[in-house]
Motif scaffolding. Sequence first.
Motif, PDB file in Angstrom:
ATOM      1  N   VAL B  16       7.523   9.016  -1.554  1.00 27.08           N
ATOM      2  CA  VAL B  16       6.569   7.901  -1.502  1.00 27.08           C
ATOM      3  C   VAL B  16       7.203   6.695  -2.194  1.00 27.08           C
ATOM      4  O   VAL B  16       7.823   6.836  -3.256  1.00 27.08           O
ATOM      5  CB  VAL B  16       5.251   8.267  -2.222  1.00 27.08           C
ATOM      6  N   GLU B  18       6.087   2.819  -3.476  1.00 24.86           N
ATOM      7  CA  GLU B  18       4.987   1.858  -3.660  1.00 24.86           C
ATOM      8  C   GLU B  18       5.547   0.480  -3.997  1.00 24.86           C
ATOM      9  O   GLU B  18       6.472   0.357  -4.803  1.00 24.86           O
ATOM     10  CB  GLU B  18       4.067   2.302  -4.800  1.00 24.86           C
ATOM     11  N   ARG B  88      -4.097  -2.555   7.993  1.00 19.14           N
ATOM     12  CA  ARG B  88      -4.488  -1.449   7.122  1.00 19.14           C
ATOM     13  C   ARG B  88      -3.536  -0.253   7.152  1.00 19.14           C
ATOM     14  O   ARG B  88      -3.223   0.305   6.108  1.00 19.14           O
ATOM     15  CB  ARG B  88      -5.887  -0.981   7.543  1.00 19.14           C
ATOM     16  N   ARG B  89      -3.093   0.130   8.354  1.00 21.72           N
ATOM     17  CA  ARG B  89      -2.308   1.376   8.441  1.00 21.72           C
ATOM     18  C   ARG B  89      -1.422   1.384   9.680  1.00 21.72           C
ATOM     19  O   ARG B  89      -1.844   0.940  10.753  1.00 21.72           O
ATOM     20  CB  ARG B  89      -3.272   2.560   8.505  1.00 21.72           C
ATOM     21  N   THR B 109       4.099   6.931   7.118  1.00 23.12           N
ATOM     22  CA  THR B 109       2.766   6.338   7.006  1.00 23.12           C
ATOM     23  C   THR B 109       2.868   5.107   6.121  1.00 23.12           C
ATOM     24  O   THR B 109       3.360   5.200   4.995  1.00 23.12           O
ATOM     25  CB  THR B 109       1.779   7.317   6.336  1.00 23.12           C
ATOM     26  N   GLU B 111       0.488   2.268   4.355  1.00 23.60           N
ATOM     27  CA  GLU B 111      -0.889   1.890   4.056  1.00 23.60           C
ATOM     28  C   GLU B 111      -0.898   0.587   3.270  1.00 23.60           C
ATOM     29  O   GLU B 111      -0.079   0.390   2.365  1.00 23.60           O
ATOM     30  CB  GLU B 111      -1.578   3.013   3.275  1.00 23.60           C
ATOM     31  N   LEU B 113      -3.317  -2.082   1.077  1.00 25.79           N
ATOM     32  CA  LEU B 113      -4.582  -2.230   0.351  1.00 25.79           C
ATOM     33  C   LEU B 113      -4.664  -3.635  -0.224  1.00 25.79           C
ATOM     34  O   LEU B 113      -3.762  -4.051  -0.968  1.00 25.79           O
ATOM     35  CB  LEU B 113      -4.647  -1.226  -0.802  1.00 25.79           C
ATOM     36  N   ASP B 120      -1.238  -4.116  -2.097  1.00 30.52           N
ATOM     37  CA  ASP B 120      -0.522  -2.909  -2.498  1.00 30.52           C
ATOM     38  C   ASP B 120      -0.061  -2.222  -1.219  1.00 30.52           C
ATOM     39  O   ASP B 120      -0.836  -2.058  -0.265  1.00 30.52           O
ATOM     40  CB  ASP B 120      -1.410  -1.975  -3.326  1.00 30.52           C
ATOM     41  N   VAL B 122       1.991   1.111   0.363  1.00 30.50           N
ATOM     42  CA  VAL B 122       2.421   2.485   0.078  1.00 30.50           C
ATOM     43  C   VAL B 122       3.074   3.070   1.330  1.00 30.50           C
ATOM     44  O   VAL B 122       2.451   3.146   2.395  1.00 30.50           O
ATOM     45  CB  VAL B 122       1.242   3.377  -0.363  1.00 30.50           C
ATOM     46  N   THR B 124       4.859   6.405   2.855  1.00 32.01           N
ATOM     47  CA  THR B 124       5.058   7.850   2.679  1.00 32.01           C
ATOM     48  C   THR B 124       5.901   8.360   3.830  1.00 32.01           C
ATOM     49  O   THR B 124       5.567   8.139   4.996  1.00 32.01           O
ATOM     50  CB  THR B 124       3.704   8.591   2.672  1.00 32.01           C
TER      51      THR B 124
END
Lengths: 156, 156
Positions: B16, B18, B88-89, B109, B111, B113, B120, B122, B124
Amino acid sequence: MTTVMEKLSVTHSSFVIERSYPTTPERVFAAFADPAKKRRWFAEGEGFGVREFEMDFRVGGSEHSRFHMKDGTPLANDTSYHDIEPNRRIVFAYTMSVGGRRISTSLSTIELLPTEKGTDFVYTEQAAFFEGSDGPKIREAGWSGLFEQLAKELAR
Amino acid sequence: MTTVMEKLSVTHSSFVIERSYPTTPERVFAAFADPAKKRRWFAEGEGFGVREFEMDFRVGGSEHSRFHMKDGTPLANDTSYHDIEPNRRIVFAYTMSVGGRRISTSLSTIELLPTEKGTDFVYTEQAAFFEGSDGPKIREAGWSGLFEQLAKELAR
């Protein structure tokens, strides 16, 4: 205070299912590569009605299947094939949708190892579950049921 | 005596990354959705020559990029988009090839936010590394470099 990770909409997890089949890797591979065989054990499971099953089994190819559950809820599986090593390995990504809403995308690796008695079969799924998804336990149970159907197909 | 798992040709792992970007989720999303923007930060990295970059950013769509390293070795990235939720995704699977040989397939993935200061972010990755692959550490370092390029793109 919630952290970034707690606010995310996706849950990642993975599981492994191992089976031994009393037949050659070539026959196990064919149950995935041959559309008639795959449709029989994979798409025509108990409790589901198959509305559509199209597969193009090659690297870069896609597979689309449409089902409905006993209560009429539509299910869809959209697969893309990423790596195929004949009689040895199949890697694909698939998205599941329920009632027209995508609930997960998974990366699946199938590995076949020849043994004295037949084939060791290892299925690894690395999954991203979205809102309203079934989650890893139900998913693993689903594949375990499918691999029982595969055993029956291989015993034909 | 070696076990089944020791004989397998695939190594699975995940990581992951960030980041926080001082801009809106809409602008971060656009850096993935707009081919001109994505080509700039993703494909035209330092040390690589871009031979081909084609993207069809929609669920079921594909992306293909072809590069060569400084020593001339060809690299390829073949992506399939599985889930897109605007701003969003983004969920996609990609296969990397080096010198014409597939070395990995990953499920990624992204994501986004919204925060008071921006977004933010993220990332993965759940990866299946094949024989002769770079493995998770180099892969994670590669994406970290790309997300620095993305930060520069967002600062334009």
